[in-house]
Design an enzyme around this catalytic site. Structure first.
Site, short mmCIF file in Angstrom:
data_model
loop_
_atom_site.label_atom_id
_atom_site.label_comp_id
_atom_site.label_asym_id
_atom_site.label_seq_id
_atom_site.Cartn_x
_atom_site.Cartn_y
_atom_site.Cartn_z
N ASP A 90 0.97 -1.11 0.05
CA ASP A 90 0.12 -0.01 0.28
C ASP A 90 0.85 1.07 -0.27
O ASP A 90 1.93 1.07 -0.11
CB ASP A 90 -0.91 0.00 1.18
CG ASP A 90 -0.09 -0.05 2.59
OD1 ASP A 90 -0.30 1.01 3.18
OD2 ASP A 90 0.73 -0.77 2.72
N HIS A 399 1.41 -8.99 -4.11
CA HIS A 399 0.30 -7.85 -3.62
C HIS A 399 1.12 -6.55 -3.33
O HIS A 399 1.44 -6.34 -2.33
CB HIS A 399 -0.25 -8.51 -2.18
CG HIS A 399 -1.44 -7.45 -1.68
ND1 HIS A 399 -2.76 -7.77 -2.10
CD2 HIS A 399 -1.50 -6.63 -0.82
CE1 HIS A 399 -3.48 -6.76 -1.39
NE2 HIS A 399 -2.46 -6.08 -0.70
N ASP A 442 1.28 -17.23 -5.12
CA ASP A 442 1.74 -16.32 -5.83
C ASP A 442 0.59 -15.65 -6.45
O ASP A 442 0.07 -15.94 -7.57
CB ASP A 442 2.64 -16.95 -6.94
CG ASP A 442 3.22 -15.71 -7.75
OD1 ASP A 442 3.24 -14.43 -7.23
OD2 ASP A 442 3.79 -15.87 -8.70
N GLU A 451 2.36 -10.27 -0.04
CA GLU A 451 2.76 -8.96 -0.04
C GLU A 451 4.26 -8.66 0.24
O GLU A 451 5.12 -9.42 0.71
CB GLU A 451 1.88 -8.26 1.03
CG GLU A 451 2.12 -6.41 1.00
CD GLU A 451 0.97 -5.87 2.01
OE1 GLU A 451 0.93 -4.61 1.83
OE2 GLU A 451 0.47 -6.50 2.82
#
Length: 472
Positions: A90, A399, A442, A451
């Site tokens: 993020d 991710h 994956d 992530e």
């Protein structure tokens, strides 16, 4: 896997990238050294608040992002807090894990400066300063913006919620917030600023003094503050990085300030915190191991012989336990549970082995450290090299929002690895019933196994730098 013994394993049982005794040290050294640059460049590609140009960032270039002033949560005050590294998949920026990343990189440079060049292909390359220090300074400059006048340090800068998975950095335009001061963030900040000051003294004395002054101010805030844990306010879902115990951060800060200043004031505090039962891990929630590393291997000898002896004996005892678990494991690694971010925990324990080897050189410690790194590079039940962009077995769908937006994996990122807790829907759906070490997917949807994070890459950099030196 539980039925397989060490004796039954052939050198290539787990697939790719297994370093065997038949392979030369030259091959191992080349592989280890060649990974430092792509793994290190990940930090540049995670930069926030500045434009990344195509010449340096390729398909991951973007205009300056997250430049708007951020509101101090619950107030009408706005702060300019651009800069720093995006934390993970993020675009949040979190002080506590950022400080772990900085500590890893500074320890790596101090222990093995020859492993770091001025050639990472970042804008500062060629300026006569090792690029790892240029990257760390970029983060330190952001951290300095998070300190209040009273010395306290804000916990994080994020929006209230995460953007779409394929959003580019500049496309996250929701309101930014600066979240309340925590003593964990303040202690970590004080520690890494004190660690940085001596290393930057010969590069930029004014900046080094600024770091030390900020460290002292943060420490004095700690001395007069009760514990201030952080919890997300209602309606906020971004990373919490909550930590109910700040004794380890206070210990780390005292150790680092003693090393930076030589003042007995900080040594006395470090001794008191050590005896209070601080623990010795290297995780973002437990920074006691960093205090030990700074105190035992810093630029000045610890004047408290009893404290130094305790740290050394406890470090060696912990390393022996890591070796025992590794030698009993059919995987050759020390972790017995595969938690969220298991690759970080594995590499944190590799740090313990390498520091113990500094305290008392041991082929047993070095062998276990090699086995841990081999696991990351593919000597694992799935035959996966857990670093993106290295070979065909590397993760292709992390991710990670910039990767999802570019439709290709940003290279040089360590993914979290198996998570037996199956904390996301994709993992629950597709991995249920798998052995713990195989609970990896994956997939961009599997945030609990696939992530990435700056503080996972940083400990990998530490291990790579140290191993490249040990194998030379």
């Amino acid at each position: 896997m539980e039925s397989i013994t060490n004796e039954e394993l052939s050198p290539n049982y787990f697939g790719m990238h297994v370093f065997t005794q038949q392979q030369s040290n030259t091959q191992r050294i080349f592989m280890t050294q060649s990974l430092i640059k792509p793994v290190g460049r990940m930090f540049y590609l995670q930069r926030c608040g500045v434009a990344l140009d195509a010449a340096h960032a390729g398909v991951f270039s973007h205009p300056a992002c997250h430049t708007a002033p951020a509101r101090v949560f619950g107030s009408d005050t706005f702060l300019h807090v651009s800069g720093g590294w995006h934390d993970a998949g993020d675009y949040g920026r979190y002080v506590v894990p950022a400080c772990k990343a900085v500590a890893d990189l500074l320890l790596a440079f101090r222990a093995a400066p020859e492993a770091f060049g001025d050639d990472w292909d970042i804008p500062e390359s060629g300026n006569g300063v090792a690029d790892v220090l240029d990257e760390v300074r970029f983060e330190l400059e952001w951290l300095l913006k998070l300190q209040r006048d009273d010395g306290g340090v804000y916990h994080k800068v994020t929006c209230a919620y995460f953007p779409d998975i394929a959003a580019n950095p500049q496309e996250e335009t929701a309101d930014l917030f600066v979240f309340p001061v925590s003593t964990a963030a303040t202690g970590d900040f004080s520690a890494v600023m004190a660690m940085a000051a001596p290393l930057y003294e010969s590069i930029d004395r004014t900046f080094a003094k600024k770091c030390l002054r900020a460290s002292v101010n943060a420490y004095e805030f700690l001395k007069h503050s009760k514990p201030l844990p952080f919890h997300n306010p209602a309606g906020v879902v971004t990373g919490q990085y909550d930590d109910e115990t700040d004794t380890d951060e206070r210990y780390f800060a005292a150790c680092a300030l003693y090393q930076a200043t030589g003042q007995s004031y900080y040594l006395a505090d470090a001794t008191a915190h050590y005896q209070a039962g601080r623990s010795a891990d290297f995780g973002w929630a437990d920074m006691g191991g960093y205090g030990n590393a700074v105190m035992l291997f810093g630029q000045r000898a610890c004047e408290d012989d009893f404290l130094a002896g305790r740290i050394r004996s406890d470090l060696l005892a912990t390393a022996e336990q890591v070796c025992e678990r590794s030698e009993k494991s059919p995987l050759g690694i020390s972790i017995t549970e595969f938690l969220w971010g298991s690759n970080m925990y594995l590499l944190n324990q590799t740090m313990t082995l390498l520091l113990a080897n500094d305290a008392q050189p041991s082929e047993r410690f070095r062998k276990a450290a090699r086995s841990h790194l081999d696991y990351i590079l593919g000597n694992n039940p799935l035959g996966v090299n857990y670093i993106t962009g290295i070979d065909e077995s590397s993760p292709k769908y992390p991710h990670h929002r910039p990767s999802a937006a570019a439709k290709q994996a940003m290279p040089g990122m360590l993914v979290g690895g198996p998570d037996e807790g199956l904390h996301d829907l994709a993992a629950k759906t597709l991995l249920s019933g798998k052995p713990a070490a195989e609970c990896y997917l994956d997939s961009v949807e599997s945030y609990s196994t696939n992530e990435t994070a700056i503080y996972w890459n940083s400990v990998l950099i530490y291990v790579l730098a140290r191993m490249s030196k040990l194998e030379a």
